[in-house]
Motif scaffolding. Structure first.
Motif, PDB file in Angstrom:
ATOM      1  N   MET A   1      -6.560  19.539 -23.602  1.00  0.00           N
ATOM      2  CA  MET A   1      -5.062  19.060 -23.628  1.00  0.00           C
ATOM      3  C   MET A   1      -5.073  17.481 -23.317  1.00  0.00           C
ATOM      4  SD  MET A   1      -2.321  19.706 -20.874  1.00  0.00           S
ATOM      5  CE  MET A   1      -0.715  19.229 -21.540  1.00  0.00           C
ATOM      6  N   GLU A   2      -4.545  16.760 -24.332  1.00  0.00           N
ATOM      7  CA  GLU A   2      -4.572  15.223 -24.016  1.00  0.00           C
ATOM      8  C   GLU A   2      -3.315  14.568 -23.341  1.00  0.00           C
ATOM      9  OE1 GLU A   2      -2.918  12.201 -27.852  1.00  0.00           O
ATOM     10  OE2 GLU A   2      -2.897  13.561 -28.129  1.00  0.00           O
ATOM     11  N   GLN A   3      -4.274  13.534 -22.466  1.00  0.00           N
ATOM     12  CA  GLN A   3      -3.742  12.579 -21.437  1.00  0.00           C
ATOM     13  C   GLN A   3      -2.437  11.892 -22.073  1.00  0.00           C
ATOM     14  OE1 GLN A   3      -6.496  11.126 -18.899  1.00  0.00           O
ATOM     15  NE2 GLN A   3      -5.448  12.320 -17.082  1.00  0.00           N
ATOM     16  N   SER A   4      -1.311  12.792 -21.035  1.00  0.00           N
ATOM     17  CA  SER A   4       0.010  11.824 -21.423  1.00  0.00           C
ATOM     18  C   SER A   4      -0.399  10.094 -21.065  1.00  0.00           C
ATOM     19  CB  SER A   4       1.311  11.444 -20.091  1.00  0.00           C
ATOM     20  OG  SER A   4       0.646  11.893 -19.077  1.00  0.00           O
ATOM     21  N   GLU A   5      -0.449   9.085 -21.510  1.00  0.00           N
ATOM     22  CA  GLU A   5      -0.412   7.823 -21.289  1.00  0.00           C
ATOM     23  C   GLU A   5      -0.053   7.439 -19.830  1.00  0.00           C
ATOM     24  OE1 GLU A   5       0.202   3.593 -23.048  1.00  0.00           O
ATOM     25  OE2 GLU A   5       1.608   5.061 -23.819  1.00  0.00           O
ATOM     26  N   LYS A   6      -1.145   6.634 -19.669  1.00  0.00           N
ATOM     27  CA  LYS A   6      -0.468   6.456 -17.739  1.00  0.00           C
ATOM     28  C   LYS A   6       0.690   5.733 -17.497  1.00  0.00           C
ATOM     29  CE  LYS A   6      -5.097   6.880 -16.567  1.00  0.00           C
ATOM     30  NZ  LYS A   6      -6.744   6.226 -15.856  1.00  0.00           N
ATOM     31  N   LYS A   7       1.343   5.479 -16.523  1.00  0.00           N
ATOM     32  CA  LYS A   7       2.040   4.421 -16.294  1.00  0.00           C
ATOM     33  C   LYS A   7       2.084   3.093 -15.499  1.00  0.00           C
ATOM     34  CE  LYS A   7       6.281   7.733 -15.652  1.00  0.00           C
ATOM     35  NZ  LYS A   7       6.931   7.330 -16.346  1.00  0.00           N
ATOM     36  N   LYS A   8       1.988   2.120 -16.052  1.00  0.00           N
ATOM     37  CA  LYS A   8       1.909   1.300 -15.680  1.00  0.00           C
ATOM     38  C   LYS A   8       2.371   0.365 -14.483  1.00  0.00           C
ATOM     39  CE  LYS A   8      -0.441  -0.057 -20.578  1.00  0.00           C
ATOM     40  NZ  LYS A   8      -0.135  -1.180 -21.350  1.00  0.00           N
ATOM     41  N   ILE A   9       2.393  -0.137 -13.891  1.00  0.00           N
ATOM     42  CA  ILE A   9       2.231  -0.233 -12.162  1.00  0.00           C
ATOM     43  C   ILE A   9       1.976  -1.839 -12.134  1.00  0.00           C
ATOM     44  CG2 ILE A   9       3.570   0.369 -10.098  1.00  0.00           C
ATOM     45  CD1 ILE A   9       4.548   2.156 -11.755  1.00  0.00           C
ATOM     46  N   LEU A  10       3.672  -2.581 -11.908  1.00  0.00           N
ATOM     47  CA  LEU A  10       2.777  -3.643 -10.710  1.00  0.00           C
ATOM     48  C   LEU A  10       3.190  -3.379  -9.274  1.00  0.00           C
ATOM     49  CD1 LEU A  10       2.486  -7.090 -10.507  1.00  0.00           C
ATOM     50  CD2 LEU A  10       4.802  -7.639 -11.146  1.00  0.00           C
ATOM     51  N   ILE A  11       2.359  -3.811  -8.118  1.00  0.00           N
ATOM     52  CA  ILE A  11       2.263  -4.272  -6.588  1.00  0.00           C
ATOM     53  C   ILE A  11       2.025  -5.012  -6.159  1.00  0.00           C
ATOM     54  CG2 ILE A  11       1.204  -3.612  -4.462  1.00  0.00           C
ATOM     55  CD1 ILE A  11      -0.277  -0.978  -6.243  1.00  0.00           C
ATOM     56  N   ALA A  12       3.316  -5.435  -5.102  1.00  0.00           N
ATOM     57  CA  ALA A  12       3.934  -7.219  -5.089  1.00  0.00           C
ATOM     58  C   ALA A  12       3.783  -6.919  -3.160  1.00  0.00           C
ATOM     59  CB  ALA A  12       4.784  -7.282  -5.259  1.00  0.00           C
ATOM     60  N   LEU A  13       2.897  -7.261  -2.255  1.00  0.00           N
ATOM     61  CA  LEU A  13       2.639  -6.752  -0.868  1.00  0.00           C
ATOM     62  C   LEU A  13       2.417  -7.924  -0.196  1.00  0.00           C
ATOM     63  CD1 LEU A  13       1.276  -3.144  -0.918  1.00  0.00           C
ATOM     64  CD2 LEU A  13       3.482  -3.861  -0.861  1.00  0.00           C
ATOM     65  N   PRO A  14       2.551  -8.602   1.113  1.00  0.00           N
ATOM     66  CA  PRO A  14       2.058  -9.484   1.293  1.00  0.00           C
ATOM     67  C   PRO A  14       0.797  -9.135   1.973  1.00  0.00           C
ATOM     68  CG  PRO A  14       3.792  -8.643   2.834  1.00  0.00           C
ATOM     69  CD  PRO A  14       3.592  -8.205   1.922  1.00  0.00           C
ATOM     70  N   ASN A  15       0.676  -7.871   2.045  1.00  0.00           N
ATOM     71  CA  ASN A  15      -0.552  -7.710   2.854  1.00  0.00           C
ATOM     72  C   ASN A  15      -1.779  -7.277   1.350  1.00  0.00           C
ATOM     73  OD1 ASN A  15      -2.777  -5.721   4.325  1.00  0.00           O
ATOM     74  ND2 ASN A  15      -1.271  -5.688   6.067  1.00  0.00           N
ATOM     75  N   ALA A  16      -2.827  -8.182   1.636  1.00  0.00           N
ATOM     76  CA  ALA A  16      -3.770  -7.804   0.145  1.00  0.00           C
ATOM     77  C   ALA A  16      -4.747  -6.197   0.661  1.00  0.00           C
ATOM     78  CB  ALA A  16      -5.155  -8.973   0.565  1.00  0.00           C
ATOM     79  N   THR A  17      -4.937  -5.910   2.119  1.00  0.00           N
ATOM     80  CA  THR A  17      -5.512  -4.836   2.249  1.00  0.00           C
ATOM     81  C   THR A  17      -5.045  -3.570   1.546  1.00  0.00           C
ATOM     82  OG1 THR A  17      -6.658  -5.830   4.064  1.00  0.00           O
ATOM     83  CG2 THR A  17      -7.031  -3.898   3.728  1.00  0.00           C
ATOM     84  N   PHE A  18      -3.959  -3.131   2.103  1.00  0.00           N
ATOM     85  CA  PHE A  18      -2.674  -2.706   2.365  1.00  0.00           C
ATOM     86  C   PHE A  18      -3.000  -2.787   0.256  1.00  0.00           C
ATOM     87  CE2 PHE A  18       0.557   1.143   2.098  1.00  0.00           C
ATOM     88  CZ  PHE A  18       1.516   0.531   1.805  1.00  0.00           C
ATOM     89  N   ALA A  19      -2.672  -3.726  -0.475  1.00  0.00           N
ATOM     90  CA  ALA A  19      -2.298  -3.574  -1.847  1.00  0.00           C
ATOM     91  C   ALA A  19      -3.450  -2.698  -2.539  1.00  0.00           C
ATOM     92  CB  ALA A  19      -2.161  -5.252  -2.369  1.00  0.00           C
ATOM     93  N   GLU A  20      -4.658  -3.179  -1.983  1.00  0.00           N
ATOM     94  CA  GLU A  20      -5.545  -2.600  -3.015  1.00  0.00           C
ATOM     95  C   GLU A  20      -5.959  -1.133  -2.154  1.00  0.00           C
ATOM     96  OE1 GLU A  20      -6.441  -5.823  -5.449  1.00  0.00           O
ATOM     97  OE2 GLU A  20      -7.579  -4.252  -4.929  1.00  0.00           O
ATOM     98  N   ARG A  21      -5.972  -1.270  -1.118  1.00  0.00           N
ATOM     99  CA  ARG A  21      -6.020   0.693  -0.688  1.00  0.00           C
ATOM    100  C   ARG A  21      -4.891   1.330  -1.442  1.00  0.00           C
ATOM    101  NH1 ARG A  21      -6.137   1.249   5.570  1.00  0.00           N
ATOM    102  NH2 ARG A  21      -8.285   0.105   5.053  1.00  0.00           N
TER     103      ARG A  21
END
Length: 485
Positions: free
Chosen positions: A1-21
């Motif tokens: 079964m062909e995998q659906s195209e991934k949704k593209k998301i942008l993250i804008a968070l002031p905490n770099a560690t939380f953003a990467e996690r």
């Protein structure tokens, strides 16, 4: 079964560690995080660059802890930025907030159609990845977000709680890229690049602008002028002594006489002259400090340091050179002065300073002043045009003939210059040394003298029609004072 195209998301968070996690977890759920933004000022530019490059964006996750820092002015900037994004794009937005129910910011978000609001202190809402992802699959209905419309009036905020201001989104980078923009109209507020025909005479409305002054929040009631689409005009000299400063000085006075609010920014931070030139003409405020120095040192400007004369806000460098201005400092100064409807930037022949680069990048029009000197035109024109097209690739570039001498028409004419350069010769200003030399001695501006006014009126009218709605330059009306702060 062909995998659906991934949704593209942008993250804008002031905490770099939380953003990467958060990024790592989200990318296990058939989502692609195209970027993480830590510095909020980069958000608009990142979105526009992403879409300009042909990519798509399916959602934005943004967090705010600004309220806990007491930075209400930054919260207003956050609100205005989100309003701008909502005006321009349709992707879903998930807002992770440190504010509590009752905060006016949350009410503004709902008024923008942002219903997926997750509060850090809300025990009824689980702050986990599944909750966030669900917002992109099945967005929250209005009925579930209606609680955020209740406002705690004890919290200081805009007077118009549900009416933020869309920001100008013509994103232009230091390397000369200028992204396309669309007109944005929000409740009578006319923003940059709105066609002239939609601009109508409207009554002046009042709003509250807040400033942090000496660590205290003060409220200043000001008149908000909204009928003029904002314009930035960069004024460049083909070579030294062509007259960009003379032109900027007199053209700003002409606009002021026609009740047009105008800012005059000096771009040469190595050899500043404007503060000296203004002495005895436009009185320097007692507490005046160079705005670019304030931006460089503090990131803001203080209201009592506005150097204003009639309808003109002067923004000189100061008495001494400032050699360590960055491009980011210059952009921040442009942002802080964006409420001034018309900004004239006196660049002169100095095209390699950060202020010059920022002025060219932000400009709607670039006016290159030249004389009818065929030798100087041959020496400098090609190189100057190449630089202008690099730093202002999508701005309208036009030529203005200054100190124009008809006795040289055998060798050079506006038509021959236009044919040689491919640029429009907008207008010419006659040789006026018999007026300008005595004026420089007495401090009396040429436009203020009867003969000087007669010589400058026609070319200045023509130039005004390029940047202003017709009603502002039809006839000179009784002078009105314009207030910004």
């Amino acid at each position: 079964m062909e995998q659906s195209e991934k949704k593209k998301i942008l993250i804008a968070l002031p905490n770099a560690t939380f953003a990467e996690r958060l990024k790592k977890i989200i990318e296990t759920k058939n989502f692609q995080v195209i970027d993480t933004i830590i510095i909020f000022d980069h958000l608009l530019e990142t979105i526009e660059n992403c879409l300009y490059g042909g990519s798509t964006l399916d959602g934005l996750i943004i967090a705010s802890d600004l309220a806990k820092k007491g930075a209400e002015k930054n919260l207003e900037l956050l609100s205005d930025t989100l309003l701008t994004i909502r005006n321009r794009h349709n992707f879903p937005i998930v807002f992770l907030s440190s504010e509590k129910v009752g905060h006016p910011l949350l009410a503004e978000l709902v008024s923008m159609g942002i219903y997926d609001i997750i509060l850090r202190d809300d025990s009824n809402t689980s702050l986990d990845v599944n909750t966030i992802i669900q917002a992109f699959i099945q967005p929250t209905p209005f009925s579930a977000a209606i609680k955020f419309r209740e406002i705690d009036r004890s919290i200081q905020w805009r007077r118009l709680y549900t009416s933020g201001n869309p920001l100008t989104v013509t994103i232009k980078t230091e390397d000369g890229v200028k992204l396309p923009t669309n007109p944005i109209v929000q409740e009578k507020v006319v923003v940059k690049e709105v066609p002239v025909e939609v601009v109508k005479e409207v009554p002046v409305e009042k709003e509250v602008i807040r400033e942090i002054e000496k660590e205290k929040l003060v409220e200043i009631e000001v008149a908000k002028v909204i009928p003029i689409p904002t314009k930035v005009v960069a004024i460049v000299s083909l070579y030294p002594q062509v007259g960009s400063t003379f032109f900027t000085d007199n053209f700003s006075l002409f606009l002021s006489e026609h009740n047009v609010p105008v800012g005059v920014m000096e771009a040469n931070n190595e050899m500043p002259i404007w503060s000296h030139m203004l002495e005895d003409f436009a009185k320097r405020p007692t507490e005046w400090t160079s705005w670019i120095e304030q931006v460089k040192d503090n990131g803001n400007i203080r209201k009592e340091t506005a150097w204003q004369h009639e309808n003109i806000y002067y923004i000189p460098i100061g008495e001494h050179p400032i050699g360590d201005i960055t491009y980011q400092d210059a952009l921040r100064l442009f942002y802080l002065t964006k409420k001034i409807p018309v900004m004239l930037c006196d660049i002169g022949p100095t095209l390699d300073s950060p202020l010059s680069h920022a002025a060219l990048a932000q400009s709607d029009e670039v006016w290159l002043l030249t004389t009818a000197d065929p030798i100087q035109i041959n020496l400098h024109m090609e190189k100057s045009i190449e630089i202008l097209r690099k730093y202002a690739p999508n701005s309208k570039i036009g030529l203005i003939g200054n100190k124009w001498r008809s006795d040289l028409s055998e060798y050079v004419t506006p038509k021959t210059i236009q044919q040689k350069t491919g640029l429009e010769m907008i207008t010419t200003i006659p040789e006026m040394s018999h007026i300008t030399i005595p004026s420089a001695w007495t401090g009396e501006r040429a436009i203020k003298q009867k003969e000087g006014n007669a010589l400058l009126e026609k070319p200045f009218q023509l130039l005004s029609r390029r940047i202003l709605p017709e009603q502002f330059v039809r006839n000179k009306k009784s002078k009105k004072r314009w207030k910004w702060f």
